[in-house]
Write a protein that holds these residues in place. Structure first.
Motif, PDB file in Angstrom:
ATOM      1  N   ASP A 130      -4.226  62.228  -8.803  1.00 21.74           N
ATOM      2  CA  ASP A 130      -4.233  62.465  -7.282  1.00 21.74           C
ATOM      3  C   ASP A 130      -5.915  62.588  -7.281  1.00 21.74           C
ATOM      4  N   LYS A 131      -5.877  61.336  -5.919  1.00 25.14           N
ATOM      5  CA  LYS A 131      -7.905  60.935  -6.036  1.00 25.14           C
ATOM      6  C   LYS A 131      -8.791  62.089  -5.192  1.00 25.14           C
ATOM      7  N   ALA A 132      -7.693  63.210  -4.386  1.00 20.57           N
ATOM      8  CA  ALA A 132      -8.576  64.134  -4.460  1.00 20.57           C
ATOM      9  C   ALA A 132      -9.022  64.808  -5.281  1.00 20.57           C
ATOM     10  N   ARG A 133      -8.298  64.874  -6.278  1.00 19.71           N
ATOM     11  CA  ARG A 133      -8.673  65.880  -7.430  1.00 19.71           C
ATOM     12  C   ARG A 133      -9.102  64.985  -8.775  1.00 19.71           C
ATOM     13  N   TYR A 134     -10.679  63.607  -8.278  1.00 19.28           N
ATOM     14  CA  TYR A 134     -10.790  63.275  -9.378  1.00 19.28           C
ATOM     15  C   TYR A 134     -12.109  64.065 -10.001  1.00 19.28           C
ATOM     16  N   ASP A 154     -10.320  54.854 -11.569  1.00 17.76           N
ATOM     17  CA  ASP A 154      -9.809  53.302 -10.933  1.00 17.76           C
ATOM     18  C   ASP A 154      -9.531  53.718  -9.182  1.00 17.76           C
ATOM     19  N   ASN A 155      -9.190  52.272  -8.764  1.00 17.44           N
ATOM     20  CA  ASN A 155      -9.584  52.675  -7.159  1.00 17.44           C
ATOM     21  C   ASN A 155     -10.216  52.668  -7.125  1.00 17.44           C
ATOM     22  N   MET A 156     -11.566  52.257  -7.057  1.00 16.65           N
ATOM     23  CA  MET A 156     -12.881  52.314  -6.531  1.00 16.65           C
ATOM     24  C   MET A 156     -13.352  51.239  -5.072  1.00 16.65           C
ATOM     25  N   THR A 157     -12.326  50.197  -4.986  1.00 23.14           N
ATOM     26  CA  THR A 157     -12.643  48.966  -3.760  1.00 23.14           C
ATOM     27  C   THR A 157     -10.970  48.825  -3.340  1.00 23.14           C
ATOM     28  N   LYS A 158     -10.434  49.289  -4.198  1.00 22.69           N
ATOM     29  CA  LYS A 158      -8.880  49.123  -3.309  1.00 22.69           C
ATOM     30  C   LYS A 158      -7.973  50.320  -3.752  1.00 22.69           C
ATOM     31  N   GLY A 159      -6.699  50.411  -3.042  1.00 21.86           N
ATOM     32  CA  GLY A 159      -5.694  50.690  -3.161  1.00 21.86           C
ATOM     33  C   GLY A 159      -6.047  52.068  -1.590  1.00 21.86           C
ATOM     34  N   PRO A 160      -6.104  53.293  -1.606  1.00 19.81           N
ATOM     35  CA  PRO A 160      -6.050  53.992  -0.963  1.00 19.81           C
ATOM     36  C   PRO A 160      -7.610  54.468  -0.120  1.00 19.81           C
ATOM     37  N   VAL A 161      -8.389  53.069   0.070  1.00 11.48           N
ATOM     38  CA  VAL A 161      -9.773  53.179   0.431  1.00 11.48           C
ATOM     39  C   VAL A 161     -10.290  52.206   0.874  1.00 11.48           C
ATOM     40  N   ASP A 162     -10.701  51.644   1.863  1.00  9.01           N
ATOM     41  CA  ASP A 162     -11.465  50.999   3.205  1.00  9.01           C
ATOM     42  C   ASP A 162     -12.982  50.327   2.517  1.00  9.01           C
ATOM     43  N   GLU A 174     -24.193  54.976   7.359  1.00  8.82           N
ATOM     44  CA  GLU A 174     -22.862  55.613   8.096  1.00  8.82           C
ATOM     45  C   GLU A 174     -22.128  56.790   8.191  1.00  8.82           C
ATOM     46  N   PRO A 175     -21.569  58.002   8.865  1.00  9.34           N
ATOM     47  CA  PRO A 175     -20.833  58.908   8.549  1.00  9.34           C
ATOM     48  C   PRO A 175     -19.359  58.430   8.701  1.00  9.34           C
ATOM     49  N   LEU A 176     -18.346  58.852   7.353  1.00 10.40           N
ATOM     50  CA  LEU A 176     -17.212  58.752   7.303  1.00 10.40           C
ATOM     51  C   LEU A 176     -16.456  59.258   8.643  1.00 10.40           C
ATOM     52  N   PRO A 177     -15.192  58.319   9.457  1.00 10.65           N
ATOM     53  CA  PRO A 177     -14.623  58.761  10.250  1.00 10.65           C
ATOM     54  C   PRO A 177     -13.988  59.743   9.523  1.00 10.65           C
ATOM     55  N   ASP A 178     -13.580  60.609  11.171  1.00  5.15           N
ATOM     56  CA  ASP A 178     -13.021  62.009  11.296  1.00  5.15           C
ATOM     57  C   ASP A 178     -11.338  61.894  10.404  1.00  5.15           C
ATOM     58  N   ASP A 179     -10.957  60.235  10.369  1.00  3.36           N
ATOM     59  CA  ASP A 179      -9.669  60.646   9.819  1.00  3.36           C
ATOM     60  C   ASP A 179      -9.880  60.043   8.439  1.00  3.36           C
ATOM     61  N   VAL A 180     -10.505  59.503   7.461  1.00  2.00           N
ATOM     62  CA  VAL A 180     -10.902  59.406   6.662  1.00  2.00           C
ATOM     63  C   VAL A 180      -9.542  59.089   5.436  1.00  2.00           C
ATOM     64  N   GLY A 181      -8.817  60.265   5.340  1.00  3.22           N
ATOM     65  CA  GLY A 181      -7.427  60.857   4.564  1.00  3.22           C
ATOM     66  C   GLY A 181      -8.216  61.399   3.573  1.00  3.22           C
ATOM     67  N   ASP A 182      -7.161  62.323   2.811  1.00  6.13           N
ATOM     68  CA  ASP A 182      -7.711  63.167   1.400  1.00  6.13           C
ATOM     69  C   ASP A 182      -7.853  62.424   0.038  1.00  6.13           C
ATOM     70  N   PRO A 183      -8.229  60.456   0.084  1.00  3.60           N
ATOM     71  CA  PRO A 183      -7.709  60.139  -1.110  1.00  3.60           C
ATOM     72  C   PRO A 183      -8.944  59.471  -0.793  1.00  3.60           C
ATOM     73  N   MET A 184      -8.718  58.837   0.293  1.00  5.29           N
ATOM     74  CA  MET A 184     -10.291  57.591   0.340  1.00  5.29           C
ATOM     75  C   MET A 184     -11.107  59.280   0.354  1.00  5.29           C
ATOM     76  N   GLY A 186     -11.613  61.976  -1.782  1.00 12.26           N
ATOM     77  CA  GLY A 186     -11.941  61.952  -2.316  1.00 12.26           C
ATOM     78  C   GLY A 186     -12.824  60.954  -3.875  1.00 12.26           C
ATOM     79  N   ILE A 187     -12.044  59.779  -3.720  1.00  9.71           N
ATOM     80  CA  ILE A 187     -12.678  58.522  -4.126  1.00  9.71           C
ATOM     81  C   ILE A 187     -14.506  58.685  -3.747  1.00  9.71           C
ATOM     82  N   VAL A 188     -14.814  59.231  -2.025  1.00 10.66           N
ATOM     83  CA  VAL A 188     -16.263  58.910  -1.733  1.00 10.66           C
ATOM     84  C   VAL A 188     -16.981  60.692  -2.838  1.00 10.66           C
ATOM     85  N   GLU A 189     -16.459  61.268  -2.327  1.00  8.12           N
ATOM     86  CA  GLU A 189     -16.542  62.775  -3.403  1.00  8.12           C
ATOM     87  C   GLU A 189     -16.876  62.221  -4.263  1.00  8.12           C
TER      88      GLU A 189
END
Length: 222
Positions: A130-134, A154-162, A174-184, A186-189
């Motif tokens: 679960d990306k939010a718990r990485y 894993d999933n640093m450049t593909k998958g649930p990320v832009d 640049e700030p993250l979009p408000d609708d970035v979503g929990d998985p992405m 989590g990757i940023v975090e």
């Protein structure tokens, strides 16, 4: 075009699947199940060899694809964790037919709970759940990784990320979009978390779906 040519070049000169791994990949394609693929798999195999891995721990193992690469690299033991009992049983079957199941431990349940049952050390840790718990997974495993050991996510450049959003955030501030979503999010975090840890050196390896490689450069705390 250059990116497509690069991917074709890497794939054409990269690692080949074993017969059982090819079955795993076919199963993943048929069921839309994300796997790291043979190029990232070759990195895991190399890490097992370079660290002379005695024990590997996986946060999220699915049906054993990534574990098969660690075992192919000679890891003495791989701890697989999976919350889906059917997938874990598939992993047992696949690895048994690969002839490596005797070097695997199969833990059914939440990886964040399972890691507490092992004292370590873990020469390599794979984070692919679960990306939010990485970041939480990293924190639970970090003191069980010895100096010279590696944590891979894993999933640093593909998958649930832009990737464009990630590039704008990390390279341009640049700030993250408000609708970035929990998985992405989590990757940023996670990337920010491991890069700020003075005990580890981290970088992104753009292979497969993108791997964050974090090598422990300081002794573990007593």
């Amino acid at each position: 075009m250059h990116s497509d040519a690069l991917q074709r070049y890497v794939r054409a000169t990269g690692a080949d699947h074993s017969d059982v791994q090819a079955e795993m990949a076919d199963h993943a394609d048929e069921h839309g199940f994300p796997i790291i693929g043979p190029d990232a798999g070759a990195v895991l195999r190399l890490l097992a060899r370079l660290t002379d891995a005695e024990r590997v721990f996986e946060f999220g193992s699915g049906f054993g694809y990534s574990a098969s690469w660690f075992l192919a690299g000679g890891a003495d033991e791989v701890v697989l964790t999976e919350i889906d009992a059917d997938e874990l049983e598939m992993a047992r079957d696949f690895l048994d037919r690969e002839g490596t199941a005797d070097r695997a431990q199969f833990e059914h349940g939440d990886a964040l709970d399972a890691v507490a049952d092992y004292d370590g050390p873990f020469d390599v840790v794979l984070i692919d759940h679960d990306k939010a718990r990485y970041a939480k997974g990293f924190d639970l495993a970090r003191e069980k990784v010895p100096e010279g050991g590696v944590v891979v996510a894993d999933n640093m450049t593909k998958g649930p990320v832009d990737i464009e959003v990630l590039a704008d955030y990390f390279a341009e501030g640049e700030p993250l979009p408000d609708d970035v979503g929990d998985p992405m999010a989590g990757i940023v975090e996670y990337v920010e978390h491991v890069r700020a840890d003075p005990a580890f050196e981290s970088f992104i390896l753009p292979v497969g779906s993108g791997l964050c490689m974090s090598t422990r450069i300081a002794p573990r705390e007593d």
